[in-house]
Design a protein around this motif. Structure first.
Motif, PDB file in Angstrom:
ATOM      1  N   VAL A  67       8.889   2.763 -12.673  1.00  0.00           N
ATOM      2  CA  VAL A  67       7.754   1.990 -12.178  1.00  0.00           C
ATOM      3  C   VAL A  67       6.575   2.942 -12.058  1.00  0.00           C
ATOM      4  N   ARG A  68       5.421   2.481 -12.534  1.00  0.00           N
ATOM      5  CA  ARG A  68       4.210   3.295 -12.363  1.00  0.00           C
ATOM      6  C   ARG A  68       3.015   2.376 -12.163  1.00  0.00           C
ATOM      7  N   LEU A  69       1.941   2.984 -11.677  1.00  0.00           N
ATOM      8  CA  LEU A  69       0.724   2.235 -11.397  1.00  0.00           C
ATOM      9  C   LEU A  69       0.035   1.787 -12.681  1.00  0.00           C
ATOM     10  N   GLU A  95      -4.039   1.605  -9.463  1.00  0.00           N
ATOM     11  CA  GLU A  95      -4.759   2.830  -9.112  1.00  0.00           C
ATOM     12  C   GLU A  95      -6.041   2.484  -8.346  1.00  0.00           C
ATOM     13  N   GLU A  96      -6.804   1.545  -8.863  1.00  0.00           N
ATOM     14  CA  GLU A  96      -8.058   1.124  -8.220  1.00  0.00           C
ATOM     15  C   GLU A  96      -7.786   0.541  -6.829  1.00  0.00           C
ATOM     16  N   THR A  97      -6.750  -0.273  -6.714  1.00  0.00           N
ATOM     17  CA  THR A  97      -6.389  -0.884  -5.433  1.00  0.00           C
ATOM     18  C   THR A  97      -5.951   0.174  -4.427  1.00  0.00           C
ATOM     19  N   ALA A  98      -5.183   1.165  -4.887  1.00  0.00           N
ATOM     20  CA  ALA A  98      -4.735   2.245  -4.000  1.00  0.00           C
ATOM     21  C   ALA A  98      -5.928   3.014  -3.447  1.00  0.00           C
ATOM     22  N   VAL A  99      -6.894   3.303  -4.286  1.00  0.00           N
ATOM     23  CA  VAL A  99      -8.074   4.060  -3.850  1.00  0.00           C
ATOM     24  C   VAL A  99      -8.906   3.239  -2.867  1.00  0.00           C
ATOM     25  N   ARG A 100      -9.142   1.983  -3.205  1.00  0.00           N
ATOM     26  CA  ARG A 100      -9.947   1.119  -2.321  1.00  0.00           C
ATOM     27  C   ARG A 100      -9.249   0.933  -0.971  1.00  0.00           C
ATOM     28  N   ALA A 101      -7.941   0.685  -1.002  1.00  0.00           N
ATOM     29  CA  ALA A 101      -7.186   0.495   0.233  1.00  0.00           C
ATOM     30  C   ALA A 101      -7.120   1.788   1.045  1.00  0.00           C
ATOM     31  N   ALA A 102      -7.022   2.927   0.370  1.00  0.00           N
ATOM     32  CA  ALA A 102      -6.964   4.213   1.078  1.00  0.00           C
ATOM     33  C   ALA A 102      -8.259   4.468   1.842  1.00  0.00           C
ATOM     34  N   ARG A 103      -9.373   4.085   1.270  1.00  0.00           N
ATOM     35  CA  ARG A 103     -10.661   4.271   1.949  1.00  0.00           C
ATOM     36  C   ARG A 103     -10.727   3.419   3.224  1.00  0.00           C
ATOM     37  N   PHE A 122       0.834  -1.202   0.000  1.00  0.00           N
ATOM     38  CA  PHE A 122       0.000   0.000   0.000  1.00  0.00           C
ATOM     39  C   PHE A 122       0.872   1.256   0.000  1.00  0.00           C
ATOM     40  N   GLU A 123       1.905   1.275   0.809  1.00  0.00           N
ATOM     41  CA  GLU A 123       2.798   2.443   0.866  1.00  0.00           C
ATOM     42  C   GLU A 123       3.452   2.697  -0.494  1.00  0.00           C
ATOM     43  N   VAL A 124       3.853   1.643  -1.171  1.00  0.00           N
ATOM     44  CA  VAL A 124       4.466   1.815  -2.495  1.00  0.00           C
ATOM     45  C   VAL A 124       3.423   2.313  -3.495  1.00  0.00           C
ATOM     46  N   LEU A 125       2.197   1.814  -3.403  1.00  0.00           N
ATOM     47  CA  LEU A 125       1.132   2.330  -4.266  1.00  0.00           C
ATOM     48  C   LEU A 125       0.948   3.829  -4.038  1.00  0.00           C
ATOM     49  N   LEU A 126       0.991   4.263  -2.787  1.00  0.00           N
ATOM     50  CA  LEU A 126       0.855   5.690  -2.482  1.00  0.00           C
ATOM     51  C   LEU A 126       2.035   6.500  -3.026  1.00  0.00           C
ATOM     52  N   ILE A 127       3.236   5.973  -2.875  1.00  0.00           N
ATOM     53  CA  ILE A 127       4.434   6.658  -3.391  1.00  0.00           C
ATOM     54  C   ILE A 127       4.309   6.842  -4.896  1.00  0.00           C
ATOM     55  N   LEU A 128       3.889   5.794  -5.582  1.00  0.00           N
ATOM     56  CA  LEU A 128       3.745   5.876  -7.038  1.00  0.00           C
ATOM     57  C   LEU A 128       2.572   6.777  -7.428  1.00  0.00           C
ATOM     58  N   GLY A 129       1.513   6.754  -6.631  1.00  0.00           N
ATOM     59  CA  GLY A 129       0.383   7.646  -6.891  1.00  0.00           C
ATOM     60  C   GLY A 129       0.778   9.107  -6.754  1.00  0.00           C
TER      61      GLY A 129
END
Length: 164
Positions: free
Chosen positions: A108-110, A115-123, A51-58
């Motif tokens: 590296v990019r999302l 992107e969908e996983t980052a949003v769902r996990a962030a919620r 999740f943290e890496v998804l946020l960094i890339l986001g």
């Protein structure tokens, strides 16, 4: 009197106000990491590190980040970051693309799934942060506490050596 001179026994060390305070901070961080990380695993199928890496890339958006930048942000070795990104790529969360500034390098990019996983996990994560991190604190202290954590985090970050 020198603070170090005050500690003469293991009991005095264990009961020292600053040592206790840091231990409480570390204990709270470890427990919250477990509670919030477990929720991400159960509800979203990803670890807190992913999740943290998804946020960094986001945060980085296009064109992406180098493996070195990902490693630096997560305080990982480049080898550790590479293995993590390999797993994330296999899961369809990220992709590697050519670097516009370096034909030998990859960024590296999302992916859309990332992107969908980052949003769902962030919620999920945000609700748990509110429940376990914010709500237990008195409302009058929350803003100052968040600012104090920012200062501590940035101070510690600035002391760490930069990756070559």
């Amino acid at each position: 009197m020198d603070e170090e001179a005050e500690i003469r026994t293991a009991k005095e060390a264990a009961d020292h106000e600053l040592i206790l305070a840091f231990g409480r901070l570390q204990g709270a961080a470890n427990r919250l990491e477990y509670i919030l990380g477990r929720a991400l695993e159960v509800e979203c199928g990803i670890s807190h590190l992913v999740f943290e890496v998804l946020l960094i890339l986001g945060r980085a958006s296009e064109p992406g980040l180098s493996m070195r930048a990902v490693a630096q942000e997560q305080v990982l070795t480049t080898g550790g970051a590479t293995r993590l990104v390999d797993r994330m790529e296999t899961a369809g969360l990220v992709t590697r693309v050519e670097s516009p500034g370096d034909r030998r390098g990859k960024l590296v990019r999302l992916t859309p799934l990332g992107e969908e996983t980052a949003v769902r996990a962030a919620r999920v994560h945000l609700e748990n942060i509110k429940r376990y991190f914010v709500e237990p604190l008195p409302a009058a202290h929350r803003e100052r506490f968040a600012e104090d954590l920012r200062v501590l985090s940035h101070t510690a970050r600035d002391v760490l050596p930069r990756l070559p």
